[in-house]
Design a protein around this motif. Structure first.
Motif, PDB file in Angstrom:
ATOM      1  N   GLU A 311      60.198 -10.555 -14.627  1.00  0.00           N
ATOM      2  CA  GLU A 311      61.522 -10.239 -15.158  1.00  0.00           C
ATOM      3  C   GLU A 311      62.283 -11.515 -15.508  1.00  0.00           C
ATOM      4  N   VAL A 315      63.467 -12.567 -19.327  1.00  0.00           N
ATOM      5  CA  VAL A 315      64.851 -12.875 -19.693  1.00  0.00           C
ATOM      6  C   VAL A 315      64.928 -14.259 -20.335  1.00  0.00           C
ATOM      7  N   LEU A 318      63.551 -14.136 -23.868  1.00  0.00           N
ATOM      8  CA  LEU A 318      64.479 -13.514 -24.801  1.00  0.00           C
ATOM      9  C   LEU A 318      65.654 -14.429 -25.116  1.00  0.00           C
ATOM     10  N   GLU A 319      66.187 -15.083 -24.077  1.00  0.00           N
ATOM     11  CA  GLU A 319      67.367 -15.921 -24.287  1.00  0.00           C
ATOM     12  C   GLU A 319      67.047 -17.190 -25.063  1.00  0.00           C
ATOM     13  N   ALA A 331      63.466  -5.494 -26.998  1.00  0.00           N
ATOM     14  CA  ALA A 331      64.306  -6.255 -26.070  1.00  0.00           C
ATOM     15  C   ALA A 331      64.782  -5.378 -24.921  1.00  0.00           C
ATOM     16  N   GLU A 332      65.132  -4.141 -25.237  1.00  0.00           N
ATOM     17  CA  GLU A 332      65.601  -3.235 -24.190  1.00  0.00           C
ATOM     18  C   GLU A 332      64.504  -2.946 -23.172  1.00  0.00           C
ATOM     19  N   ARG A 335      63.692  -6.129 -21.041  1.00  0.00           N
ATOM     20  CA  ARG A 335      64.682  -6.385 -19.995  1.00  0.00           C
ATOM     21  C   ARG A 335      64.680  -5.298 -18.911  1.00  0.00           C
ATOM     22  N   ARG A 339      62.791  -4.486 -14.467  1.00  0.00           N
ATOM     23  CA  ARG A 339      63.797  -4.257 -13.423  1.00  0.00           C
ATOM     24  C   ARG A 339      63.507  -2.951 -12.706  1.00  0.00           C
TER      25      ARG A 339
END
Length: 536
Positions: A311, A315, A318-319, A331-332, A335, A339
């Motif tokens: 995870e 992140v 993606l960032e 992306a959804e 992320r 989780r």
């Protein structure tokens, strides 16, 4: 003591200072304290607290208190846990005076286990509370003038009376620089006003007094006859350290604190590795059983840990993406899905921590520490060893274990050299050879740390192994992340979604893995060099 289920549990950070003071000492002007501009209120309360612990005082010895308090504005069950220099206080409603809420006892389950919690002391306190306010009217702290009468309920316990002052920060200032400065200045100010530092860390310790010595010691604190500088002494002390770490991380894992799952997993794996590595110094059927149980616990923790690592990497990916080619749907899922995986895995961990199997394992570990199953050859009289064929000194025994561990690292490294660049082999097979080196380096590191405790100059080896282990850990994290990306891509494909973004991220993790290996050869050379400096 029985337990009850109560969802209304509050948690506070307790930051305070306690000072002893004579009955005749007057209270100074508290508005002279930094950040204190006015007295908001003054109230008097009559408090009664019953403290609970096991027969062998496991909570008290761990600097943990469990109490049932009545009177004042915080009636209820209170559990106080160490938190660095301060303490974390958990409170639950007082629905029943005979049932401790399970939400509190679960946080000390690894310490208490199946032992009964019973009253060990009663503390009555006539407390005068002065609320201290800032220039804006915020409560920054409470000053408590306590007149205490206490009884130890242990064999030989007596009645005691004393007075003390206490300054406790409010939620507004606890954990802030201003709060830390207020506590520091309040300590100096009150001492200059006639108070003195208390010789006891808490009201409970003062209440118990000398009667604490009437309680038996828990198994893990019972002394052994082992020389701490002997091989067996060093190994047992290393095991004791990991045992304490597992127990101490338990409530933090339950609370889902950052990195807690990882740290508990490290401790279980280190303990298992030591039991395997030093077989021959310790022996007996129970070793294999403990190794097997520790392996299963580490595996349960590993599911959540892998999800946590992936995870974090997702992140970060993606960032740091500058292409703009990761679509919203991907992306959804990237992320959110990990989780969800972590939360499900964490729930499995909590179930494991509450299980009879886990509590039995902790009891078995404590039994081993209380009566270490040391090999008879190790504990034979010096005269017998002197005449024995092939007899070795203490350092020689540990050196043999280090040599065996180093041999495994070298052997697995040879396989990496032979196979890693053989592209005819599947990629995962080649990566498994690298992972095997990491596992061997980790075991050698743990052995080197334990050996150093017995006087072997293996600190440099432990440091070199840690560097190698860390480097290969970054590589393995990239491999694990790639596997999860591939799984997400397959699921997206089944939903009929575009999978281009997953392929792009997969390639980036592939490159990051290769980058992690750039220092591999140098790290291996350092391990070899460090081992060569150790003498039998």
């Amino acid at each position: 003591m029985s337990e009850k289920t109560n969802k209304d549990v509050e948690t506070f950070l307790e930051v305070e200072v306690k000072l002893a003071v004579d009955e005749t000492t007057g209270i100074p002007d508290l508005t002279q304290l930094p950040g204190v501009e006015e007295i908001l209120s003054t109230e008097e309360h009559n408090l009664t607290a019953i403290y609970y612990d096991t027969e062998d005082l496991r909570l008290t010895r761990a600097k943990i208190t469990m109490r049932r308090r009545t009177g004042g504005d915080d009636d209820g069950w209170h559990l106080k846990l160490p938190s660095g220099a301060n303490r974390t206080e958990m409170r639950a409603e007082l629905d029943s005076p005979s049932e401790i809420p399970a939400e509190l006892t679960n946080n000390v389950r690894a310490i208490v286990r199946t032992a009964e919690l019973a009253p060990i002391a009663q503390v009555d306190n006539r407390r005068v509370v002065t609320s201290l306010g800032s220039a804006t009217g915020e409560k920054v702290a409470e000053f408590c003038d306590d007149h205490v009468t206490a009884w130890s309920l242990l064999p030989g316990g007596e009645r005691a009376t004393w007075r003390e002052w206490e300054v406790e920060l409010s939620d507004f200032t606890a954990g802030t620089e201003a709060g830390a400065e207020l506590i520091h200045q309040a300590t100096n100010f009150l001492i200059s006003s006639g108070a003195r530092k208390s010789s006891s860390p808490s009201k409970l310790f003062t209440a118990l007094g000398d009667s604490i010595h009437s309680a038996p010691l828990p198994p893990h604190l019972q002394e052994t006859d082992l020389d701490p500088e002997s091989p067996e002494g060093a190994v047992v002390e290393a095991l004791r350290g990991h045992r304490d770490a597992i127990v101490n991380w338990d409530p933090r894992v339950r609370a889902n604190e950052w990195d807690s799952v990882h740290q508990m997993r490290v401790s279980t794996r280190e303990m298992r590795s030591l039991l395997e590595t030093f077989e021959g110094i310790l022996e007996g059927d129970q070793l294999g059983h403990l190794e097997s149980e520790l392996k299963d616990i580490a595996a349960t923790l590993g599911v959540a840990r892998d999800a946590e690592v992936v995870e974090e990497r997702f992140v970060e990916l993606l960032e740091s993406d500058e292409t703009g080619l990761v679509d919203a749907a991907a992306a959804e899922h990237i992320r959110g899905d990990m989780r969800a995986d972590y939360e499900a895995a964490h729930a499995e961990i909590v179930d494991m921590l509450n299980s009879e199997r886990f509590l039995t394992l902790l009891d078995d570990i404590d039994a081993l520490l209380a009566e270490p199953p040391v090999s008879p050859e190790i504990t034979a009289p010096a005269e017998a060893k002197k005449g024995a064929k092939g007899s070795k000194g203490s350092k020689g025994i540990l050196y043999e274990h280090l040599a065996e561990g180093f041999k495994k690292v070298a052997k697995r490294h040879a396989k990496v050299q032979e196979h890693y660049h053989d592209t005819e082999l599947p990629l995962h097979d080649r990566e498994d050879y690298v992972h095997d080196v990491r596992k061997a380096a980790k075991k050698l590191r743990y052995a080197a740390v334990a050996a150093e405790g017995a006087g072997v100059k293996s600190g440099r080896l432990a440091k070199a192994c840690k560097t190698l282990q860390s480097l290969l850990g970054d590589f393995q994290d990239a491999v694990t992340s790639r596997d999860r990306i591939q799984r997400l891509a397959n699921e997206a494909r089944e939903r009929g979604e575009d999978t281009f973004a997953y392929g792009m991220l997969y390639q980036r993790e592939l490159a990051r893995g290769e980058q992690a290996l750039e220092g591999y050869e140098s790290a291996i050379r350092d391990v070899k060099k460090a081992f060569s400096k150790i003498k039998a």
